[in-house]
Design a protein around this motif. Sequence first.
Motif, PDB file in Angstrom:
ATOM      1  N   ALA A   1       8.881   8.147 -10.065  1.00 51.27           N
ATOM      2  CA  ALA A   1       7.985   6.996 -10.090  1.00 51.27           C
ATOM      3  C   ALA A   1       6.896   7.208 -11.138  1.00 51.27           C
ATOM      4  N   LYS A   2       6.572   6.167 -11.847  1.00 48.85           N
ATOM      5  CA  LYS A   2       5.523   6.204 -12.857  1.00 48.85           C
ATOM      6  C   LYS A   2       4.236   5.602 -12.287  1.00 48.85           C
ATOM      7  N   VAL A   3       3.130   6.049 -12.816  1.00 46.63           N
ATOM      8  CA  VAL A   3       1.849   5.459 -12.442  1.00 46.63           C
ATOM      9  C   VAL A   3       1.733   4.098 -13.125  1.00 46.63           C
ATOM     10  N   ARG A   4       1.669   3.053 -12.316  1.00 48.69           N
ATOM     11  CA  ARG A   4       1.651   1.695 -12.845  1.00 48.69           C
ATOM     12  C   ARG A   4       0.214   1.230 -13.092  1.00 48.69           C
ATOM     13  N   PRO A   5       0.030   0.163 -13.871  1.00 48.39           N
ATOM     14  CA  PRO A   5      -1.321  -0.368 -14.086  1.00 48.39           C
ATOM     15  C   PRO A   5      -2.016  -0.762 -12.786  1.00 48.39           C
ATOM     16  N   GLN A   6      -1.265  -1.323 -11.844  1.00 44.52           N
ATOM     17  CA  GLN A   6      -1.875  -1.699 -10.568  1.00 44.52           C
ATOM     18  C   GLN A   6      -2.333  -0.483  -9.767  1.00 44.52           C
ATOM     19  N   ASP A   7      -1.662   0.644  -9.977  1.00 40.34           N
ATOM     20  CA  ASP A   7      -2.101   1.880  -9.327  1.00 40.34           C
ATOM     21  C   ASP A   7      -3.444   2.340  -9.896  1.00 40.34           C
ATOM     22  N   ILE A   8      -3.564   2.281 -11.218  1.00 37.57           N
ATOM     23  CA  ILE A   8      -4.828   2.645 -11.861  1.00 37.57           C
ATOM     24  C   ILE A   8      -5.941   1.702 -11.426  1.00 37.57           C
ATOM     25  N   ALA A   9      -5.639   0.402 -11.348  1.00 36.08           N
ATOM     26  CA  ALA A   9      -6.640  -0.580 -10.915  1.00 36.08           C
ATOM     27  C   ALA A   9      -7.078  -0.300  -9.475  1.00 36.08           C
ATOM     28  N   TYR A  10      -6.124   0.061  -8.625  1.00 39.52           N
ATOM     29  CA  TYR A  10      -6.430   0.398  -7.230  1.00 39.52           C
ATOM     30  C   TYR A  10      -7.358   1.603  -7.154  1.00 39.52           C
ATOM     31  N   LEU A  11      -7.083   2.612  -7.988  1.00 38.05           N
ATOM     32  CA  LEU A  11      -7.920   3.809  -8.027  1.00 38.05           C
ATOM     33  C   LEU A  11      -9.327   3.486  -8.513  1.00 38.05           C
ATOM     34  N   LEU A  12      -9.436   2.767  -9.620  1.00 43.16           N
ATOM     35  CA  LEU A  12     -10.744   2.448 -10.186  1.00 43.16           C
ATOM     36  C   LEU A  12     -11.566   1.582  -9.234  1.00 43.16           C
ATOM     37  N   PHE A  13     -10.894   0.668  -8.539  1.00 42.88           N
ATOM     38  CA  PHE A  13     -11.606  -0.196  -7.595  1.00 42.88           C
ATOM     39  C   PHE A  13     -12.264   0.622  -6.493  1.00 42.88           C
ATOM     40  N   TRP A  14     -11.506   1.532  -5.882  1.00 46.27           N
ATOM     41  CA  TRP A  14     -12.064   2.299  -4.770  1.00 46.27           C
ATOM     42  C   TRP A  14     -13.085   3.327  -5.243  1.00 46.27           C
ATOM     43  N   ILE A  15     -12.896   3.894  -6.413  1.00 45.53           N
ATOM     44  CA  ILE A  15     -13.903   4.819  -6.937  1.00 45.53           C
ATOM     45  C   ILE A  15     -15.218   4.078  -7.160  1.00 45.53           C
TER      46      ILE A  15
ATOM     47  N   VAL B   1       0.844  -1.201   0.000  1.00 47.80           N
ATOM     48  CA  VAL B   1       0.000   0.000   0.000  1.00 47.80           C
ATOM     49  C   VAL B   1       0.878   1.248   0.000  1.00 47.80           C
ATOM     50  N   ASN B   2       1.992   1.205   0.724  1.00 45.82           N
ATOM     51  CA  ASN B   2       2.907   2.342   0.742  1.00 45.82           C
ATOM     52  C   ASN B   2       3.521   2.593  -0.634  1.00 45.82           C
ATOM     53  N   ALA B   3       3.615   1.522  -1.443  1.00 44.72           N
ATOM     54  CA  ALA B   3       4.235   1.637  -2.768  1.00 44.72           C
ATOM     55  C   ALA B   3       3.280   2.175  -3.828  1.00 44.72           C
ATOM     56  N   ILE B   4       1.983   2.284  -3.504  1.00 46.88           N
ATOM     57  CA  ILE B   4       1.039   2.870  -4.457  1.00 46.88           C
ATOM     58  C   ILE B   4       1.439   4.315  -4.744  1.00 46.88           C
ATOM     59  N   HIS B   5       1.294   4.725  -5.974  1.00 48.12           N
ATOM     60  CA  HIS B   5       1.699   6.083  -6.363  1.00 48.12           C
ATOM     61  C   HIS B   5       1.004   7.123  -5.466  1.00 48.12           C
ATOM     62  N   PRO B   6       1.751   8.106  -4.946  1.00 46.57           N
ATOM     63  CA  PRO B   6       1.167   9.075  -4.011  1.00 46.57           C
ATOM     64  C   PRO B   6      -0.007   9.856  -4.590  1.00 46.57           C
ATOM     65  N   LEU B   7       0.028  10.161  -5.884  1.00 43.53           N
ATOM     66  CA  LEU B   7      -1.084  10.885  -6.492  1.00 43.53           C
ATOM     67  C   LEU B   7      -2.360  10.059  -6.457  1.00 43.53           C
ATOM     68  N   ILE B   8      -2.230   8.760  -6.667  1.00 46.28           N
ATOM     69  CA  ILE B   8      -3.397   7.872  -6.634  1.00 46.28           C
ATOM     70  C   ILE B   8      -4.008   7.869  -5.241  1.00 46.28           C
ATOM     71  N   LYS B   9      -3.178   7.719  -4.222  1.00 49.14           N
ATOM     72  CA  LYS B   9      -3.693   7.693  -2.842  1.00 49.14           C
ATOM     73  C   LYS B   9      -4.297   9.033  -2.442  1.00 49.14           C
ATOM     74  N   PHE B  10      -3.710  10.109  -2.931  1.00 50.17           N
ATOM     75  CA  PHE B  10      -4.252  11.429  -2.613  1.00 50.17           C
ATOM     76  C   PHE B  10      -5.624  11.625  -3.260  1.00 50.17           C
ATOM     77  N   VAL B  11      -5.756  11.226  -4.518  1.00 48.95           N
ATOM     78  CA  VAL B  11      -7.039  11.350  -5.220  1.00 48.95           C
ATOM     79  C   VAL B  11      -8.102  10.478  -4.548  1.00 48.95           C
TER      80      VAL B  11
END
Length: 270
Positions: free
Chosen positions: A232-246, A24-34
Motif C-alpha cells: 500500500a502507498k501513502v495516498r494524498p488523503q492519508d497525508i491530509a488526514y495526518l495534517l488535519f489531526w496534527i 478509517v480502516n483504509a487509512i495507511h497504518p503508518l499514518i494512524k500509528f503516527v
Amino acid sequence: MSKIGNAIHEIHHMDLIAERDQWVNAIHPLIKFVITIAYIAVVVSFNKYDILGLAGMVVYPLAGFILADLSFKDSLKRLRIVLPLVCFIGIFNPFFDRIPVEILGIRMNAGVISMITLMMKGVFTVLASYLLIATTTIEKICYAFRLLRVPKILVTQILLTYRYITVLLEEVNRVTQAYALRAPKQKGVHFKVWGSLTGQLLLRSMDRAGVVYESMLLRGYRGTFDYIGSKAKVRPQDIAYLLFWIAVFILCRKVPILVVVGNMVGGLFV
C-alpha cells in the motif's frame, strides 16, 4: 461460555472489527500509528492542573469512535479491566497535594484536580490505543513498525505472540475442561495439581509450536513475513488526514478549546 472462551471470542471479534470495510480502516497504518503517538505525546504534555485544556483533547477519541462506527458501550466493556487500573494511578493525590485552588468558581483541593487530570490522561491514551487496534489489523501495525525500522525479530515476535495467543488459550481451555470433567464437583483447579497441569500445558504448547513452525516453513517462511498492506502507498488523503489531526492537536494544546466553546455558547466559563 467460560472466561477463556470469552477471551478467545473477543480476540477474534477485534480482528473482524479491524478488517471492516470502513474508510478509517483504509487509512495507511503508518499514518494512524503516527497520529496515535502524537496524540499520546500531546496528552501527557499537559500540566497536571490544566484540566480544562486537557478536556479539549477528548475531540480525537470522540471523533474516532464516530468515524469508525464503533460502539462506545462495547468498547468500555472490553476495556473494563484496563481503565480502572489506569484511573487508580492518581487516586492518592488528594492526600498529598492539599493546596487549595479555584476552578470555575469552585474552591477545591489541588490534589483532586491532579487526580482527575491523571485519570483523564490515562483514559484518553487507552482510548486512542484502542482506536488504533480497532481500525488496524495486527499485520498492518507490524508493517508500520517495519517502516519505522523497528528490528525485524521484535516485529515478528509481536506478530506471532498476538496471532497465536489464541492457540495457547485454546490449549488452556482444553486442559481446564478435561480437568473439570474428571472433577465435576470441584470448583476451579485444586492447587495440588497446578504444577502438573502447567507442565502438561508447556509440553502441549511446545508440540503445537513445532507444528506451527513447520507449517510456516512449508509456506515459504524465511525469517520475515509479507505483511498485509505492505504494497500500500501513502495516498494524498492519508497525508491530509495526518495534517488535519496534527493541526487539531496543536490547536488543542495551545488553546483551551473547552473554555472557548463554552464562552461562545453563552459564557459558560466566564
